[in-house]
Design a protein around this motif. Structure first.
Motif, short mmCIF file in Angstrom:
data_model
loop_
_atom_site.label_atom_id
_atom_site.label_comp_id
_atom_site.label_asym_id
_atom_site.label_seq_id
_atom_site.Cartn_x
_atom_site.Cartn_y
_atom_site.Cartn_z
N GLU A 50 0.82 -1.20 0.00
CA GLU A 50 0.00 0.00 0.00
C GLU A 50 0.86 1.26 0.00
N VAL A 51 1.95 1.24 0.78
CA VAL A 51 2.84 2.40 0.83
C VAL A 51 3.53 2.60 -0.51
N LEU A 52 3.96 1.51 -1.15
CA LEU A 52 4.59 1.64 -2.46
C LEU A 52 3.61 2.23 -3.47
N GLY A 53 2.34 1.86 -3.36
CA GLY A 53 1.34 2.44 -4.24
C GLY A 53 1.20 3.94 -4.03
N GLN A 54 1.27 4.36 -2.77
CA GLN A 54 1.23 5.79 -2.47
C GLN A 54 2.44 6.51 -3.04
#
Length: 248
Positions: free
Chosen positions: A48-52
């Motif tokens: 999820e953080v990589l997507g952000q």
């Protein structure tokens, strides 16, 4: 819910700090499992953080290849739908093309090239290596092969070491026959040692390679080439129009 958002924010900050301290532009990040272990969070949180971070432009993600640190440079769109010099395509996008390196030499014709050009295996040919930069950043490495002569005319491609002369312009002048059609076959690859040395990217950096064949008006192949493109600098655009309408 607030606790989860706080955990995501903490993971987001720690990952940004990790990227800034240990990685350079173009570097490939560890996989999600390794990042999760380093940050002491779940793989779902890392994903999820990589997507952000991808949405923020900090990293670029390519399915099946990996996640890379984005260099922040503007990508220059160039069309490959028509027979136009790369130099002119870059200029038309409002950027400055230069040749960072160029060399012309005699070489043994590779088997795939010999078949296309109608030459005997290992026949001598001209090899033209050129490294194009966009606003000073290495962007495309092109290696072309062409015959020593065409239709009784000796070819001298030495002028191609200058940005002022393009392959299409050279062939039109030297053979009396402009390149009227080009076939391009694209593939996605990861940077090897030679690409790393030429284009200044890290091993494993995602690249686009292409095989290009230029044909004259009589259908004969005039040159056979390979080019490798940094997609973090150049984006290749292919436009396809509708079928031509019959005319009276």
């Amino acid at each position: 819910m607030a606790r989860r958002e706080t955990a995501l924010q903490a993971a987001h900050g720690r990952l940004r700090e990790l990227i800034g301290s240990e990685f350079r532009s173009g570097d490939k990040l560890p996989n999600e499992r390794d990042l999760a272990e380093r940050l002491e969070v779940s793989r779902a949180t890392v994903r999820e953080v990589l997507g952000q971070l991808a949405a923020e432009g900090v990293v670029t993600r390519t399915w099946g290849i990996g996640t890379f640190v984005h260099d922040g440079a503007e990508r220059v769109p160039v069309s490959i739908s028509d027979v136009t010099a790369l130099r002119d395509r870059i200029t038309a996008s409002g950027h400055r093309p230069t040749l960072q390196d160029a060399a012309v030499s005699r070489a043994t014709c590779p088997p795939d090239c010999a078949k296309v050009l109608g030459l005997a295996p290992e026949a001598p040919v001209w090899r033209v290596d050129r490294l194009f930069a966009v606003d000073g950043v290495p962007a495309a490495w092109i290696r072309d092969h062409l015959p020593l002569s065409f239709d009784g005319r000796d070819l001298d491609p030495s002028g191609l070491v200058s940005i002022d002369l393009d392959m299409f312009e050279f062939l039109a002048s030297a053979t009396g026959m402009p390149v009227c059609r080009a076939e391009i076959e694209l593939a996605a690859v990861l940077a090897d040692e030679e690409s790393t040395a030429r284009l200044g990217v890290a091993l494993g950096h995602p690249l686009i390679t292409a095989t290009q064949i230029g044909y004259g008006s009589n259908g004969a192949a005039l040159f056979h080439g390979h080019f490798t493109v940094r997609t973090d600098v150049l984006t290749l655009k292919l436009s396809r129009g509708g079928d031509p309408q019959p005319t009276r």
